[in-house]
Design a protein around this motif. Structure first.
Motif, PDB file in Angstrom:
ATOM      1  N   PRO A  67     -59.148  20.912  11.667  1.00 30.26           N
ATOM      2  CA  PRO A  67     -59.241  22.258  11.122  1.00 30.26           C
ATOM      3  C   PRO A  67     -57.926  22.797  10.553  1.00 30.26           C
ATOM      4  CG  PRO A  67     -58.971  22.442  13.476  1.00 30.26           C
ATOM      5  CD  PRO A  67     -58.974  20.953  13.139  1.00 30.26           C
ATOM      6  N   ALA A  68     -56.831  22.051  10.641  1.00 30.12           N
ATOM      7  CA  ALA A  68     -55.513  22.577  10.276  1.00 30.12           C
ATOM      8  C   ALA A  68     -55.444  23.104   8.847  1.00 30.12           C
ATOM      9  CB  ALA A  68     -54.436  21.512  10.499  1.00 30.12           C
ATOM     10  N   ALA A  69     -55.943  22.339   7.867  1.00 23.78           N
ATOM     11  CA  ALA A  69     -55.845  22.777   6.469  1.00 23.78           C
ATOM     12  C   ALA A  69     -56.645  24.056   6.237  1.00 23.78           C
ATOM     13  CB  ALA A  69     -56.329  21.673   5.531  1.00 23.78           C
ATOM     14  N   LEU A  70     -57.749  24.204   6.922  1.00 19.35           N
ATOM     15  CA  LEU A  70     -58.540  25.430   6.815  1.00 19.35           C
ATOM     16  C   LEU A  70     -57.803  26.594   7.477  1.00 19.35           C
ATOM     17  CD1 LEU A  70     -61.046  27.153   6.331  1.00 19.35           C
ATOM     18  CD2 LEU A  70     -62.058  26.112   8.374  1.00 19.35           C
ATOM     19  N   GLN A  71     -57.314  26.401   8.688  1.00 18.73           N
ATOM     20  CA  GLN A  71     -56.669  27.486   9.424  1.00 18.73           C
ATOM     21  C   GLN A  71     -55.364  27.947   8.773  1.00 18.73           C
ATOM     22  OE1 GLN A  71     -56.690  25.652  13.309  1.00 18.73           O
ATOM     23  NE2 GLN A  71     -58.556  26.737  13.877  1.00 18.73           N
ATOM     24  N   GLU A  72     -54.749  27.123   7.956  1.00 18.35           N
ATOM     25  CA  GLU A  72     -53.527  27.518   7.249  1.00 18.35           C
ATOM     26  C   GLU A  72     -53.804  28.544   6.160  1.00 18.35           C
ATOM     27  OE1 GLU A  72     -51.841  23.885   5.767  1.00 18.35           O
ATOM     28  OE2 GLU A  72     -51.285  23.194   7.770  1.00 18.35           O
ATOM     29  N   LEU A  73     -55.053  28.680   5.727  1.00 16.98           N
ATOM     30  CA  LEU A  73     -55.374  29.609   4.650  1.00 16.98           C
ATOM     31  C   LEU A  73     -55.124  31.071   5.035  1.00 16.98           C
ATOM     32  CD1 LEU A  73     -58.556  27.997   3.074  1.00 16.98           C
ATOM     33  CD2 LEU A  73     -56.288  28.225   2.053  1.00 16.98           C
ATOM     34  N   TRP A  74     -55.438  31.471   6.267  1.00 23.98           N
ATOM     35  CA  TRP A  74     -55.241  32.863   6.664  1.00 23.98           C
ATOM     36  C   TRP A  74     -53.756  33.250   6.663  1.00 23.98           C
ATOM     37  CZ3 TRP A  74     -59.733  30.571   8.456  1.00 23.98           C
ATOM     38  CH2 TRP A  74     -60.900  31.318   8.284  1.00 23.98           C
ATOM     39  N   PRO A  75     -52.869  32.483   7.308  1.00 22.12           N
ATOM     40  CA  PRO A  75     -51.455  32.881   7.240  1.00 22.12           C
ATOM     41  C   PRO A  75     -50.901  32.838   5.817  1.00 22.12           C
ATOM     42  CG  PRO A  75     -51.740  31.044   8.794  1.00 22.12           C
ATOM     43  CD  PRO A  75     -53.082  31.383   8.241  1.00 22.12           C
ATOM     44  N   LYS A  76     -51.342  31.887   5.021  1.00 24.39           N
ATOM     45  CA  LYS A  76     -50.884  31.847   3.632  1.00 24.39           C
ATOM     46  C   LYS A  76     -51.333  33.092   2.887  1.00 24.39           C
ATOM     47  CE  LYS A  76     -50.302  26.912   2.966  1.00 24.39           C
ATOM     48  NZ  LYS A  76     -50.714  25.725   2.243  1.00 24.39           N
ATOM     49  N   ALA A  77     -52.555  33.541   3.146  1.00 29.15           N
ATOM     50  CA  ALA A  77     -53.051  34.753   2.492  1.00 29.15           C
ATOM     51  C   ALA A  77     -52.221  35.963   2.895  1.00 29.15           C
ATOM     52  CB  ALA A  77     -54.523  34.987   2.847  1.00 29.15           C
ATOM     53  N   PHE A  78     -52.045  36.161   4.195  1.00 27.37           N
ATOM     54  CA  PHE A  78     -51.422  37.389   4.677  1.00 27.37           C
ATOM     55  C   PHE A  78     -49.897  37.366   4.629  1.00 27.37           C
ATOM     56  CE2 PHE A  78     -55.740  37.786   6.182  1.00 27.37           C
ATOM     57  CZ  PHE A  78     -56.004  39.122   5.895  1.00 27.37           C
ATOM     58  N   ARG A  79     -49.281  36.207   4.709  1.00 22.60           N
ATOM     59  CA  ARG A  79     -47.812  36.136   4.676  1.00 22.60           C
ATOM     60  C   ARG A  79     -47.256  35.851   3.290  1.00 22.60           C
ATOM     61  NH1 ARG A  79     -47.562  32.318   9.792  1.00 22.60           N
ATOM     62  NH2 ARG A  79     -48.127  33.829  11.377  1.00 22.60           N
ATOM     63  N   GLU A  80     -48.030  35.160   2.456  1.00 18.88           N
ATOM     64  CA  GLU A  80     -47.530  34.761   1.141  1.00 18.88           C
ATOM     65  C   GLU A  80     -48.258  35.469  -0.006  1.00 18.88           C
ATOM     66  OE1 GLU A  80     -47.480  30.475   0.708  1.00 18.88           O
ATOM     67  OE2 GLU A  80     -46.925  30.233   2.817  1.00 18.88           O
ATOM     68  N   TRP A  81     -49.572  35.352  -0.063  1.00 17.88           N
ATOM     69  CA  TRP A  81     -50.296  35.827  -1.233  1.00 17.88           C
ATOM     70  C   TRP A  81     -50.297  37.348  -1.339  1.00 17.88           C
ATOM     71  CZ3 TRP A  81     -54.199  38.728  -3.207  1.00 17.88           C
ATOM     72  CH2 TRP A  81     -54.544  38.467  -4.530  1.00 17.88           C
ATOM     73  N   PHE A  82     -50.705  38.051  -0.268  1.00 20.80           N
ATOM     74  CA  PHE A  82     -50.783  39.510  -0.349  1.00 20.80           C
ATOM     75  C   PHE A  82     -49.437  40.162  -0.668  1.00 20.80           C
ATOM     76  CE2 PHE A  82     -54.898  38.997   1.921  1.00 20.80           C
ATOM     77  CZ  PHE A  82     -55.691  39.663   1.001  1.00 20.80           C
ATOM     78  N   PRO A  83     -48.325  39.776  -0.038  1.00 23.82           N
ATOM     79  CA  PRO A  83     -47.047  40.413  -0.388  1.00 23.82           C
ATOM     80  C   PRO A  83     -46.628  40.194  -1.850  1.00 23.82           C
ATOM     81  CG  PRO A  83     -46.851  39.298   1.720  1.00 23.82           C
ATOM     82  CD  PRO A  83     -48.174  38.904   1.137  1.00 23.82           C
ATOM     83  N   ALA A  84     -47.102  39.129  -2.471  1.00 19.30           N
ATOM     84  CA  ALA A  84     -46.689  38.795  -3.837  1.00 19.30           C
ATOM     85  C   ALA A  84     -47.670  39.287  -4.899  1.00 19.30           C
ATOM     86  CB  ALA A  84     -46.511  37.281  -3.961  1.00 19.30           C
ATOM     87  N   ASN A  85     -48.766  39.921  -4.498  1.00 17.37           N
ATOM     88  CA  ASN A  85     -49.797  40.322  -5.445  1.00 17.37           C
ATOM     89  C   ASN A  85     -50.212  41.774  -5.211  1.00 17.37           C
ATOM     90  OD1 ASN A  85     -50.748  37.799  -7.064  1.00 17.37           O
ATOM     91  ND2 ASN A  85     -50.368  37.078  -4.977  1.00 17.37           N
ATOM     92  N   PRO A  86     -50.797  42.414  -6.235  1.00 17.17           N
ATOM     93  CA  PRO A  86     -51.105  43.847  -6.133  1.00 17.17           C
ATOM     94  C   PRO A  86     -52.421  44.165  -5.431  1.00 17.17           C
ATOM     95  CG  PRO A  86     -51.665  43.075  -8.325  1.00 17.17           C
ATOM     96  CD  PRO A  86     -51.045  41.897  -7.586  1.00 17.17           C
ATOM     97  N   TYR A  87     -52.796  43.369  -4.438  1.00 18.35           N
ATOM     98  CA  TYR A  87     -54.045  43.572  -3.709  1.00 18.35           C
ATOM     99  C   TYR A  87     -53.775  43.731  -2.227  1.00 18.35           C
ATOM    100  CZ  TYR A  87     -56.622  41.980  -7.834  1.00 18.35           C
ATOM    101  OH  TYR A  87     -57.156  41.863  -9.090  1.00 18.35           O
ATOM    102  N   GLN A  88     -54.750  44.328  -1.544  1.00 16.32           N
ATOM    103  CA  GLN A  88     -54.730  44.388  -0.083  1.00 16.32           C
ATOM    104  C   GLN A  88     -56.118  44.020   0.420  1.00 16.32           C
ATOM    105  OE1 GLN A  88     -53.629  48.434   0.670  1.00 16.32           O
ATOM    106  NE2 GLN A  88     -55.646  49.265   0.191  1.00 16.32           N
ATOM    107  N   SER A  89     -56.164  43.490   1.632  1.00 10.04           N
ATOM    108  CA  SER A  89     -57.471  43.164   2.206  1.00 10.04           C
ATOM    109  C   SER A  89     -58.150  44.461   2.623  1.00 10.04           C
ATOM    110  CB  SER A  89     -57.328  42.214   3.392  1.00 10.04           C
ATOM    111  OG  SER A  89     -56.693  42.855   4.467  1.00 10.04           O
ATOM    112  N   ILE A  90     -59.475  44.442   2.617  1.00  3.99           N
ATOM    113  CA  ILE A  90     -60.270  45.580   3.055  1.00  3.99           C
ATOM    114  C   ILE A  90     -61.281  45.094   4.085  1.00  3.99           C
ATOM    115  CG2 ILE A  90     -59.949  46.900   0.923  1.00  3.99           C
ATOM    116  CD1 ILE A  90     -62.769  45.955   0.046  1.00  3.99           C
ATOM    117  N   PRO A  91     -61.801  45.999   4.917  1.00  2.00           N
ATOM    118  CA  PRO A  91     -62.801  45.574   5.902  1.00  2.00           C
ATOM    119  C   PRO A  91     -64.018  44.955   5.218  1.00  2.00           C
ATOM    120  CG  PRO A  91     -61.989  47.759   6.421  1.00  2.00           C
ATOM    121  CD  PRO A  91     -61.452  47.411   5.054  1.00  2.00           C
TER     122      PRO A  91
END
Length: 165
Positions: free
Chosen positions: A110-134
Motif C-alpha cells: 500500500p505504500a505508493a497509495l498511502q504516499e498520495l495523501w502526504p504529497k497532496a497536503f504537504r506538497e500540492w496544496f501549498p503550491a496551488n490555489p486550492y484547498q480541500s473541502i469536506p
C-alpha cells in the motif's frame, strides 16, 4: 506528481459501508477484514453499477475528522460512482457537484497509495490555489499483478479555489 483537476456534477456513491479507524501506514486491518467479507456477487454488483468517472470499484473515505488524527474513525465504503438505482442491500452517499483534485501514482501496495495523501497536503496544496473541502475522498486501485502487491492509483479529493488565490 501527476495530477488533474476535474469538474464533476452531482452523483451517487453506492455500495457497502462500515466505520474504520484512520491508519496512516500499512494495511488497515479493519478495512481489510471488511473487504474480505464482501462476496463475489456483491463485488460484481458494485462493479456493474459504475457508470461514470472514476470508473470501477472505489474505496471511499467519508465523515473524516477535521483533525485527521490517526485512530479517529471515518466511514469507509466499497462503492461505485453511479446514476443507477440503489440495490436493496446497499447504501448510498449523495455527492454534490464539486471540483476534484485527482492525484495519480503507481508502485508497491500500500505504500505508493498511502504516499498520495502526504504529497497532496504537504506538497500540492501549498503550491496551488486550492484547498480541500469536506466530502468523500475516493480511491481507485488497479492492481498490475495477480498478487495485488503493486498497482496504479488515483486519489480524488474535493477542492475549491482559495479566496485569496
Amino acid at each position: 506528481m501527476d495530477y488533474r483537476i476535474v469538474e464533476k456534477g452531482a452523483f451517487t456513491l453506492v455500495g457497502l459501508r462500515t466505520r474504520i479507524p484512520l491508519i496512516y501506514e500499512g494495511v488497515n486491518p479493519t478495512a481489510a477484514a471488511f473487504v474480505e467479507q464482501i462476496g463475489e456477487e456483491q463485488w460484481t454488483q458494485i462493479a456493474d453499477l459504475s457508470d461514470q468517472e472514476p470508473h470501477g470499484v472505489l474505496s471511499v473515505h467519508d465523515a473524516i475528522s477535521p483533525s485527521r488524527d490517526e485512530g479517529t474513525e471515518l466511514d469507509y465504503y466499497v462503492a461505485a460512482a453511479t446514476t443507477e438505482a440503489v440495490p436493496a442491500d446497499f447504501e448510498a452517499l449523495e455527492v454534490r457537484e464539486s471540483t476534484w483534485l485527482v492525484l495519480e501514482s503507481s508502485g508497491e501496495f500500500p505504500a505508493a497509495l498511502q504516499e498520495l495523501w502526504p504529497k497532496a497536503f504537504r506538497e500540492w496544496f501549498p503550491a496551488n490555489p486550492y484547498q480541500s473541502i469536506p466530502g468523500p475522498e475516493m480511491v481507485l486501485t488497479e492492481y498490475t499483478d495477480d498478487e495485488q502487491t503493486s498497482g496504479r492509483y488515483e486519489l480524488w479529493i474535493p477542492v475549491e479555489k482559495r479566496e485569496n488565490a
